[in-house]
Design a protein around this motif. Sequence first.
Motif, mmCIF file in Angstrom:
data_model
loop_
_atom_site.group_PDB
_atom_site.id
_atom_site.type_symbol
_atom_site.label_atom_id
_atom_site.label_comp_id
_atom_site.label_asym_id
_atom_site.label_seq_id
_atom_site.Cartn_x
_atom_site.Cartn_y
_atom_site.Cartn_z
ATOM 1 N N TYR A 33 -7.561 -11.184 -3.885
ATOM 2 C CA TYR A 33 -8.620 -10.403 -3.247
ATOM 3 C C TYR A 33 -8.596 -8.978 -3.793
ATOM 4 N N TYR A 35 -10.015 -5.101 -2.651
ATOM 5 C CA TYR A 35 -10.573 -4.257 -1.605
ATOM 6 C C TYR A 35 -10.674 -2.836 -2.150
ATOM 7 N N PRO A 43 -9.600 -0.435 4.495
ATOM 8 C CA PRO A 43 -10.027 -1.137 3.281
ATOM 9 C C PRO A 43 -11.288 -1.968 3.509
ATOM 10 N N PHE A 45 -13.654 -5.098 1.771
ATOM 11 C CA PHE A 45 -13.607 -6.235 0.863
ATOM 12 C C PHE A 45 -14.584 -6.073 -0.294
ATOM 13 N N TYR A 48 -13.286 -12.024 -3.919
ATOM 14 C CA TYR A 48 -12.185 -12.942 -3.676
ATOM 15 C C TYR A 48 -12.226 -14.068 -4.703
ATOM 16 N N ALA A 55 -14.887 -16.865 -5.613
ATOM 17 C CA ALA A 55 -15.418 -17.654 -4.502
ATOM 18 C C ALA A 55 -16.375 -16.840 -3.635
ATOM 19 N N GLU A 98 -6.123 -20.210 -0.011
ATOM 20 C CA GLU A 98 -7.189 -19.689 0.834
ATOM 21 C C GLU A 98 -6.814 -19.806 2.314
ATOM 22 N N GLY A 99 -7.030 -18.729 3.041
ATOM 23 C CA GLY A 99 -6.820 -18.763 4.474
ATOM 24 C C GLY A 99 -5.425 -18.405 4.935
ATOM 25 N N LYS A 100 -4.518 -18.220 4.001
ATOM 26 C CA LYS A 100 -3.152 -17.847 4.375
ATOM 27 C C LYS A 100 -2.984 -16.328 4.373
ATOM 28 N N THR A 101 -1.853 -15.873 4.845
ATOM 29 C CA THR A 101 -1.590 -14.436 4.969
ATOM 30 C C THR A 101 -1.732 -13.732 3.630
ATOM 31 N N GLN A 102 -2.446 -12.610 3.642
ATOM 32 C CA GLN A 102 -2.645 -11.824 2.435
ATOM 33 C C GLN A 102 -1.570 -10.738 2.343
ATOM 34 N N TYR A 103 -1.030 -10.576 1.148
ATOM 35 C CA TYR A 103 -0.022 -9.556 0.866
ATOM 36 C C TYR A 103 -0.609 -8.590 -0.150
ATOM 37 N N PHE A 104 -0.502 -7.296 0.183
ATOM 38 C CA PHE A 104 -1.186 -6.272 -0.597
ATOM 39 C C PHE A 104 -0.259 -5.601 -1.605
ATOM 40 N N GLY A 105 -0.881 -5.144 -2.688
ATOM 41 C CA GLY A 105 -0.204 -4.301 -3.638
ATOM 42 C C GLY A 105 -0.309 -2.844 -3.223
ATOM 43 N N GLY B 93 -9.370 -16.770 9.206
ATOM 44 C CA GLY B 93 -8.431 -17.031 8.121
ATOM 45 C C GLY B 93 -9.095 -17.587 6.903
ATOM 46 N N ARG B 94 -10.423 -17.319 6.818
ATOM 47 C CA ARG B 94 -11.045 -17.901 5.641
ATOM 48 C C ARG B 94 -10.789 -17.049 4.407
#
Lengths: 113, 109
Positions: A33, A35, A43, A45, A48, A55, A98-105, B93-94
């Motif tokens: 992703y 942002y 942030p 969006f 993605y 997508a 897709e749909g799991k926890t996002q980890y940021f830089g 969670g999409r």
Amino acid sequence: GAGVSQTPSNKVTEKGKYVELRCDPISGHTALYWYRQSLGQGPEFLIYFQGTGAADDSGLPNDRFFAVRPEGSVSTLKIQRTERGDSAVYLCASSSTEGKTQYFGPGTRLLVL
Amino acid sequence: DAKTTQPPSMDCAEGRAANLPCNHSTISGNEYVYWYRQIHSQGPQYIIHGLKNNETNEMASLIITEDRKSSTLILPHATLRDTAVYYCIVTPGRRALTFGSGTRLQVQP
């Protein structure tokens, strides 16, 4: 393990120039992703990727902004004809899928003079 | 995604518990509550998330009301390093996360 990395950490450019910002996601993460964060705001969006394909690019502000992820790993955000209003921190995040926890830089701070 | 409402700022004494509230009265049944924080000049850091049940990890606890219309993030023993902006995000969670303005937590020595 290694987290999301972004290069450069800071970028100063002149109005009208072209810039590329790079994101290396966590190894094995298929979702990536982008942002953008302006001063004092949360942030927002931009785009993605799931694998190599974009997508959802509904957050890109205009056609000066473009992003690629040709091999499904590293991604590059490209900004053409930069404007002063593009100055912001550009953040990249990845998730295992897709749909799991996002980890940021840590972000790239872009300043357009 | 459902909207969230958080107080703009809070103070907490070092060593005490910090309780950060979040209202999400329009949350849908398939939406998760996520908490991130952002320490000055860094990228957002994931803290915890939950759907219906209370959750705890090494960083924090998340308490979600039975009707799921609000939640509280608890930092059990706040330190100066916990000073940050805390974001409560509701999402199915999409794909994209929608960040609001968050709560600026100031931990006082």
